[in-house]
Design a protein around this motif. Sequence first.
Motif, PDB file in Angstrom:
ATOM      1  N   ARG A  91     -19.786  -0.510  -5.003  1.00  0.00           N
ATOM      2  CA  ARG A  91     -18.429  -1.034  -4.815  1.00  0.00           C
ATOM      3  C   ARG A  91     -17.492   0.042  -4.282  1.00  0.00           C
ATOM      4  O   ARG A  91     -16.658  -0.210  -3.409  1.00  0.00           O
ATOM      5  CB  ARG A  91     -17.896  -1.612  -6.126  1.00  0.00           C
ATOM      6  CG  ARG A  91     -18.445  -2.990  -6.439  1.00  0.00           C
ATOM      7  CD  ARG A  91     -17.755  -3.616  -7.621  1.00  0.00           C
ATOM      8  NE  ARG A  91     -18.160  -3.034  -8.897  1.00  0.00           N
ATOM      9  CZ  ARG A  91     -19.259  -3.376  -9.553  1.00  0.00           C
ATOM     10  NH1 ARG A  91     -20.074  -4.277  -9.055  1.00  0.00           N
ATOM     11  NH2 ARG A  91     -19.556  -2.813 -10.696  1.00  0.00           N
ATOM     12  N   ARG A  95     -15.701  -0.156  -0.667  1.00  0.00           N
ATOM     13  CA  ARG A  95     -14.239  -0.083  -0.577  1.00  0.00           C
ATOM     14  C   ARG A  95     -13.808   1.057   0.346  1.00  0.00           C
ATOM     15  O   ARG A  95     -12.901   0.893   1.164  1.00  0.00           O
ATOM     16  CB  ARG A  95     -13.621   0.094  -1.967  1.00  0.00           C
ATOM     17  CG  ARG A  95     -12.098   0.028  -1.939  1.00  0.00           C
ATOM     18  CD  ARG A  95     -11.481   0.097  -3.311  1.00  0.00           C
ATOM     19  NE  ARG A  95     -11.822   1.352  -3.964  1.00  0.00           N
ATOM     20  CZ  ARG A  95     -12.301   1.435  -5.197  1.00  0.00           C
ATOM     21  NH1 ARG A  95     -12.507   0.365  -5.923  1.00  0.00           N
ATOM     22  NH2 ARG A  95     -12.578   2.614  -5.719  1.00  0.00           N
ATOM     23  N   GLN A  99     -11.653   0.633   3.757  1.00  0.00           N
ATOM     24  CA  GLN A  99     -10.387   1.342   3.960  1.00  0.00           C
ATOM     25  C   GLN A  99     -10.418   2.159   5.246  1.00  0.00           C
ATOM     26  O   GLN A  99      -9.442   2.191   5.990  1.00  0.00           O
ATOM     27  CB  GLN A  99     -10.072   2.247   2.765  1.00  0.00           C
ATOM     28  CG  GLN A  99      -9.641   1.481   1.549  1.00  0.00           C
ATOM     29  CD  GLN A  99      -9.444   2.383   0.345  1.00  0.00           C
ATOM     30  OE1 GLN A  99     -10.129   3.396   0.200  1.00  0.00           O
ATOM     31  NE2 GLN A  99      -8.516   2.013  -0.515  1.00  0.00           N
TER      32      GLN A  99
END
Length: 117
Positions: A91, A95, A99
């Motif tokens: 995760r 992420r 980003q």
Amino acid sequence: MTVEERGSRLGTDVLIRKVDSRLATLRTGLHGTELELAEELARRLRELVVATARSSAADRALVRAAVHYFVLRRESRDARLPVRSLADAQRVVDRTARQLATSHPAAAARRDPAPLR
């Protein structure tokens, strides 16, 4: 080679060595899909490290944090600290890739920011 090039290369080398060292440790205890996930996370982290070697300090910090999350294991020595799973690391890597993809769309075309499994 300029001082800046050596500095960025040294930083990437250190992070990649950390990822490789952690993966070597995981290979001794994991099998099957868990090992495949660990190898895929290591591959993606290496790619992120290389892709952001000349990026902004903020981007490099995101990748460095993801590497540290993958590398620094938390054993269950203390009941207050939960054990980190590879799914948690997945995760974090996902992420981070998202980003970076939103902040640099052109660079995202070179990387595969799609989540694993």
